[in-house]
Each structure stands twice: as C-alpha cells, then as structure tokens.
Design an enzyme around this catalytic site. Structure first.
Site, PDB file in Angstrom:
ATOM      1  N   GLU A 262      26.686  29.001  26.871  1.00 49.07           N
ATOM      2  CA  GLU A 262      28.132  29.769  26.671  1.00 49.07           C
ATOM      3  C   GLU A 262      28.106  29.590  25.277  1.00 49.07           C
ATOM      4  O   GLU A 262      27.675  31.048  24.798  1.00 49.07           O
ATOM      5  CB  GLU A 262      29.245  29.191  27.088  1.00 49.07           C
ATOM      6  CG  GLU A 262      30.040  28.586  28.794  1.00 49.07           C
ATOM      7  CD  GLU A 262      29.406  29.981  29.664  1.00 49.07           C
ATOM      8  OE1 GLU A 262      29.666  31.526  29.235  1.00 49.07           O
ATOM      9  OE2 GLU A 262      28.309  30.373  30.429  1.00 49.07           O
ATOM     10  N   TRP A 265      25.532  31.950  24.823  1.00 47.94           N
ATOM     11  CA  TRP A 265      25.667  33.338  25.817  1.00 47.94           C
ATOM     12  C   TRP A 265      26.331  34.354  23.923  1.00 47.94           C
ATOM     13  O   TRP A 265      25.763  35.845  24.176  1.00 47.94           O
ATOM     14  CB  TRP A 265      26.570  33.872  26.441  1.00 47.94           C
ATOM     15  CG  TRP A 265      25.953  33.502  27.546  1.00 47.94           C
ATOM     16  CD1 TRP A 265      25.594  33.056  28.750  1.00 47.94           C
ATOM     17  CD2 TRP A 265      25.117  35.224  28.531  1.00 47.94           C
ATOM     18  NE1 TRP A 265      25.040  33.521  29.851  1.00 47.94           N
ATOM     19  CE2 TRP A 265      25.086  34.764  29.419  1.00 47.94           C
ATOM     20  CE3 TRP A 265      25.755  36.682  27.958  1.00 47.94           C
ATOM     21  CZ2 TRP A 265      23.919  35.544  29.937  1.00 47.94           C
ATOM     22  CZ3 TRP A 265      24.829  38.113  29.058  1.00 47.94           C
ATOM     23  CH2 TRP A 265      24.410  37.265  30.012  1.00 47.94           C
ATOM     24  N   TRP A 294      34.171  58.759  34.013  1.00 46.06           N
ATOM     25  CA  TRP A 294      34.998  57.744  35.191  1.00 46.06           C
ATOM     26  C   TRP A 294      35.909  58.222  35.070  1.00 46.06           C
ATOM     27  O   TRP A 294      36.589  59.545  34.296  1.00 46.06           O
ATOM     28  CB  TRP A 294      35.399  57.078  33.681  1.00 46.06           C
ATOM     29  CG  TRP A 294      34.016  55.606  33.553  1.00 46.06           C
ATOM     30  CD1 TRP A 294      33.598  56.226  32.160  1.00 46.06           C
ATOM     31  CD2 TRP A 294      33.291  54.589  33.757  1.00 46.06           C
ATOM     32  NE1 TRP A 294      32.227  55.105  31.770  1.00 46.06           N
ATOM     33  CE2 TRP A 294      32.011  54.270  32.963  1.00 46.06           C
ATOM     34  CE3 TRP A 294      33.801  54.470  34.972  1.00 46.06           C
ATOM     35  CZ2 TRP A 294      31.492  53.422  32.902  1.00 46.06           C
ATOM     36  CZ3 TRP A 294      32.868  53.156  35.101  1.00 46.06           C
ATOM     37  CH2 TRP A 294      32.411  52.781  34.416  1.00 46.06           C
ATOM     38  N   ASN A 329      37.865  32.644  32.175  1.00 46.06           N
ATOM     39  CA  ASN A 329      36.706  33.089  32.173  1.00 46.06           C
ATOM     40  C   ASN A 329      36.143  34.024  33.156  1.00 46.06           C
ATOM     41  O   ASN A 329      35.669  34.944  33.985  1.00 46.06           O
ATOM     42  CB  ASN A 329      35.096  32.670  31.693  1.00 46.06           C
ATOM     43  CG  ASN A 329      34.081  33.845  31.575  1.00 46.06           C
ATOM     44  OD1 ASN A 329      34.446  34.631  30.606  1.00 46.06           O
ATOM     45  ND2 ASN A 329      33.012  33.306  31.330  1.00 46.06           N
ATOM     46  N   TRP A 347      34.733  51.727  31.393  1.00 47.22           N
ATOM     47  CA  TRP A 347      35.105  50.292  30.757  1.00 47.22           C
ATOM     48  C   TRP A 347      36.128  50.732  29.120  1.00 47.22           C
ATOM     49  O   TRP A 347      36.597  49.224  28.898  1.00 47.22           O
ATOM     50  CB  TRP A 347      34.135  49.123  30.687  1.00 47.22           C
ATOM     51  CG  TRP A 347      33.042  50.491  29.766  1.00 47.22           C
ATOM     52  CD1 TRP A 347      32.001  51.375  30.085  1.00 47.22           C
ATOM     53  CD2 TRP A 347      33.270  49.812  28.613  1.00 47.22           C
ATOM     54  NE1 TRP A 347      31.589  51.041  29.037  1.00 47.22           N
ATOM     55  CE2 TRP A 347      32.144  50.527  27.883  1.00 47.22           C
ATOM     56  CE3 TRP A 347      33.252  49.087  27.417  1.00 47.22           C
ATOM     57  CZ2 TRP A 347      30.667  50.661  26.582  1.00 47.22           C
ATOM     58  CZ3 TRP A 347      33.372  48.791  26.143  1.00 47.22           C
ATOM     59  CH2 TRP A 347      32.010  49.997  25.833  1.00 47.22           C
ATOM     60  N   TRP A 370      32.877  43.082  29.290  1.00 48.90           N
ATOM     61  CA  TRP A 370      33.104  44.049  29.411  1.00 48.90           C
ATOM     62  C   TRP A 370      31.639  45.308  30.367  1.00 48.90           C
ATOM     63  O   TRP A 370      31.304  45.621  31.287  1.00 48.90           O
ATOM     64  CB  TRP A 370      34.149  45.019  28.880  1.00 48.90           C
ATOM     65  CG  TRP A 370      35.205  45.010  29.117  1.00 48.90           C
ATOM     66  CD1 TRP A 370      36.289  43.345  28.515  1.00 48.90           C
ATOM     67  CD2 TRP A 370      36.132  45.287  29.581  1.00 48.90           C
ATOM     68  NE1 TRP A 370      37.771  43.924  28.870  1.00 48.90           N
ATOM     69  CE2 TRP A 370      37.362  44.410  30.061  1.00 48.90           C
ATOM     70  CE3 TRP A 370      35.901  45.973  30.988  1.00 48.90           C
ATOM     71  CZ2 TRP A 370      38.308  44.704  30.498  1.00 48.90           C
ATOM     72  CZ3 TRP A 370      37.150  45.804  32.119  1.00 48.90           C
ATOM     73  CH2 TRP A 370      37.793  45.281  31.873  1.00 48.90           C
TER      74      TRP A 370
END
Length: 452
Positions: A262, A265, A294, A329, A347, A370
């Site tokens: 993590e 990331w 969208w 998360n 998004w 996102w």
C-alpha cells in the site's frame, strides 16, 4: 535563511528542517502559511483543515524546544503568498528559502515565481521514500503499470537503502489538548507514533492482508490522514517495518508485505503526478476516454452523495464518509465503481466529493484511485470490470455488521437479505429507499458505454 513549512509540518525525518538546523543563524526563523480560501478552492474538507491547525499548534511547541520560532501567516492564495514572502524576505535580508518540494502544478508555478523574483529555493524531498524521477523504465520514463514500478522501486530501495533522518527523541512532552474540534477523534501524531503505530505493527500487521478488506473491524493502520498532511513520514514507516522485518523487501509473498504494498501504491501515484502534471488539472490519464459523454443525472448523483442508492453497502459507506470524514479503502473502490459504472457519472464529481469530506484527502492518491475505478487512469481496472455491490457486501460484510452500523433502518433484516433487502421488504412497511438502478442492466450499459 528562512525555513518554509508546507506539506511537511513535522520535526522528524524532515530533510529541510535538518538542513536548517545545521546551517541556521540564531535569528533565522520558520514560517507557515494558512491558506483557508485556497484550501476551500481545492475542496479540502473542514475536518482536514482542522486536523492541520491542531498539528500546527503541536509543531509550534516542538520547534520552540529546538529554539526555532514558527511564524504563522494567513493569506488568501498563492499570489498573496508570493507577495508576502517577497516582502518578508526583503525586510529581513533573507535570500534563501529552505523547503521540501511540492509536486502539484500550482505549487510548482508559485515556486517558479519566487525564483524569478531573485529568491533561492534550497530544495529537499520528504513526501516519498524514493525520490521522484529515480524509478523509471528502460526508456527513461515513468512506468505506466504498477507491478513493474513496484519491482523497480524495491530494487532501488535494496540498492540504495532508505535515506532516513533520525527523529528528535529529546523533545519533551507537549501540552495535551483540552478543546474538542472536528478532528478530535484522530489523536495528534506524537500519540500515534508512541501508541498507534507500535500496536499496529505488533498486533495487526500479521493479519492485515485479509482484515484490511473487512469494514466492520479496524483492520487498517489508520495512518493515511497523517501522511496526507505531512505530519508522518513514509520513510519513517518503512524504517520501522524493516527494523522488525529486515527481509521484507525480498518477501513480496509475505502476509506482512501487503501493508508495504500500500505504501508503494502511494509512491506510484505521487511519482505519476510528478511525471504527468496534467493530472493535477483533472484530465484523464488515458486520453482515449476524453470524449466519453458522462451522464448528466443530478438526481442519481445526489442519491449517491446522500447514501440513498438502494444498495446497502454503497449507502453505508457514503454515510460513513459524511459522518466521520473517512471511508474504508475497500468501500472507496465499491462506491467509486458504482458512481462511474452503474450510474455513468463523471469520476471528477466523485473525486471532488471525496476531497470535500475526507480527512485524508490527497490529490495524488484520490485522483489515482478515482481514475482506477473509472478505467480512465494509469494501470486502471479494465472497463468491463464492474464491481457487483451485492457480491462485495456478501464477501466483506457477510453478517451486515457494517451496514447496520450506518443504516439502522435495516437492523431487523436477516443476514441473508441484508445485502439487497428489497425482495424481503416488498410486503412490509419500511423506510429504506428503492434501488435506483438494476445491477445487471447497469453493468451491460456500462460495458457498452466504454466499448463504444
């Protein structure tokens, strides 16, 4: 010389502070700018701003013990910041600002303005473990896929070590807080370092790899808010990890590696934002999706924001966010997938809503997460992967404990119906709202939308 605190309001593992302590004169000071209006323009949440201000009080006390006066100024925006800094430095015969580098595009442009006005910026980097630009592919570019980035990142750390600066253990106790505020349920970082982190490493790290996905228990570290505002150093966390598990960099199959993964990331998204500044301007990383149309559906968007989609796990997660300023998360992925795939809503609206409410709102991580969920980002989930919120609920909240905590209206619904209670409640008078979309139809529509 002036030490300028930014996203690094801490006394341990702070490269700029270390340089300042080594080279300062007795009259040199430190400065910090409160940017309330700009923070609101960035959609920072009230709870995050409160969290920062509490830690500024702590920093002021800690610096005083090191013989450093912290001068705090409140200005409106970056332009006012530049004007005030220029005037301040001229009045005090200062030609050098000691800073840790910020990678967001507006902050980079602000620094460039100061340099053009003749000020020297002595740069350091303290928000990542590996300096940005050091982990590149064979073409000398930033990786576009996480796994090879991780391998190269691990190789770099093994070869170069962790450039960690020792913390100042000689600092005495600081006065305890007495006033309650928005972020009071989150202790100050000195308490976290003394109690929370050791407890997590000793008691929770071993089981982190499977408990992290269960929202009804506290299986995560809870350190993201401290990393987001810069009161906690990622290098410090890695140092602690390696002290306890010196072979961890070679043990990617270890259960304990999941937490390090993590942190990597987090590094990936920060390196990515530095390499591609346009991400700061809310652009798709994958530009082939720039022309997606969208859906403009304010009613569906408001249902998502208010936790009234009719999918209990999604609704409970949104209630958790609004009520507490934080979201688990696993649930961030679920609700993001729901907004972008089930509802086909941009998004960027979800990204903004998160920033407006999260205590750990962070541009790089929030944007990366996102765009991952929306399939528009770097190494994102493929567009045809659409999270099934019912199945996610069955897997990670099997008894509905998390759902019932935030949706007490469903307390009397049996476990086997809690994940999608509409058939069970069909012949009963109940306050729970209907589902705003049917999963199978929404999935097929999403795949056609992205494929087209």
């Amino acid at each position: 010389m002036l030490l300028w605190f930014r996203h690094d309001i801490r006394v341990h593992d702070n490269s700029a502070l270390e340089y300042f302590l080594t080279h300062r004169k007795n009259t040199d000071k430190a400065i910090y700018y409160v940017l309330d209006e700009l923070w609101q323009d960035y959609h920072w949440s009230a709870i995050k701003i409160d969290f920062i201000k509490r830690h500024l009080e702590l920093l002021t006390k800690q610096l005083a013990q090191l013989g450093i006066e912290l001068v705090i100024h409140k200005v409106a925006d970056h332009q006012a910041q530049v004007a005030h800094l220029s005037q301040y430095c001229q009045q005090h015969n200062i030609d050098t600002l000691v800073v840790n580098r910020e990678h967001e595009i507006n902050e980079v442009r602000r620094d460039q303005q100061l340099i053009k006005q003749g000020l020297k910026l002595q740069y350091f980097e303290s928000d990542v473990i590996v300096p940005k630009g050091r982990v590149l592919n064979q073409s000398g570019e930033m990786f576009k896929v996480f796994t090879p980035f991780k391998k190269a990142w691990l190789s770099y750390v093994r070869d170069h070590g962790v450039d960690y600066i020792a913390r100042y253990d000689q600092l005495g106790d600081t006065a305890q807080e007495t006033e309650h505020s928005l972020s009071s349920s989150w202790p100050l970082v000195d308490t976290v370092e003394a109690q929370v982190i050791p407890q997590f490493l000793d008691d929770k790290l071993e089981d982190y790899h499977h408990q992290r996905d269960i929202p009804s228990i506290k299986g995560t570290s809870g350190l993201s808010p401290y990393l987001a505002i810069g009161v906690l150093s990622p290098r410090y966390l890695l140092r602690l990890l390696l002290q306890g598990y010196p072979d961890l960099l070679l043990s990617s199959d270890s259960s304990r590696f999941s937490w390090l993964n993590e942190l990597i990331w987090r590094e990936f998204y920060r390196h990515l934002l530095d390499a591609h500044p346009r991400l700061c301007m809310h652009q798709n990383f994958n530009q082939k999706y720039d022309h997606l149309r969208w859906r403009d559906d304010s009613q569906a968007y408001q249902a998502w924001c208010q936790g009234k989609t009719g999918y209990p796990l999604v609704d409970a997660a949104m209630r958790q966010l609004v009520q507490t300023g934080w979201m688990h998360n696993r649930l961030r992925m679920v609700v993001a997938s729901f907004l972008t795939k089930h509802l086909l809503i941009d998004w960027r609206l979800g990204e903004q809503f998160f920033m407006q409410h999260l205590i750990d709102g962070d541009l790089a991580a929030n944007n990366g997460g996102w765009q991952w969920a929306a399939s528009t980002g770097c190494d994102a989930q493929p567009y045809f992967r659409v999270f099934n919120p019912i199945r996610q609920s069955e897997r990670f909240d099997p008894k509905g404990d998390f759902i019932r905590k935030y949706i007490p209206e469903l307390n009397d619904v049996p476990n086997k119906h809690i994940h999608f209670p509409h058939y069970y409640l069909a012949d009963k008078q109940h306050q729970y709202w209907p589902a705003i979309v049917e999963h199978k139809a929404a999935r097929e529509r999403a795949i056609a939308f992205f494929k087209g």
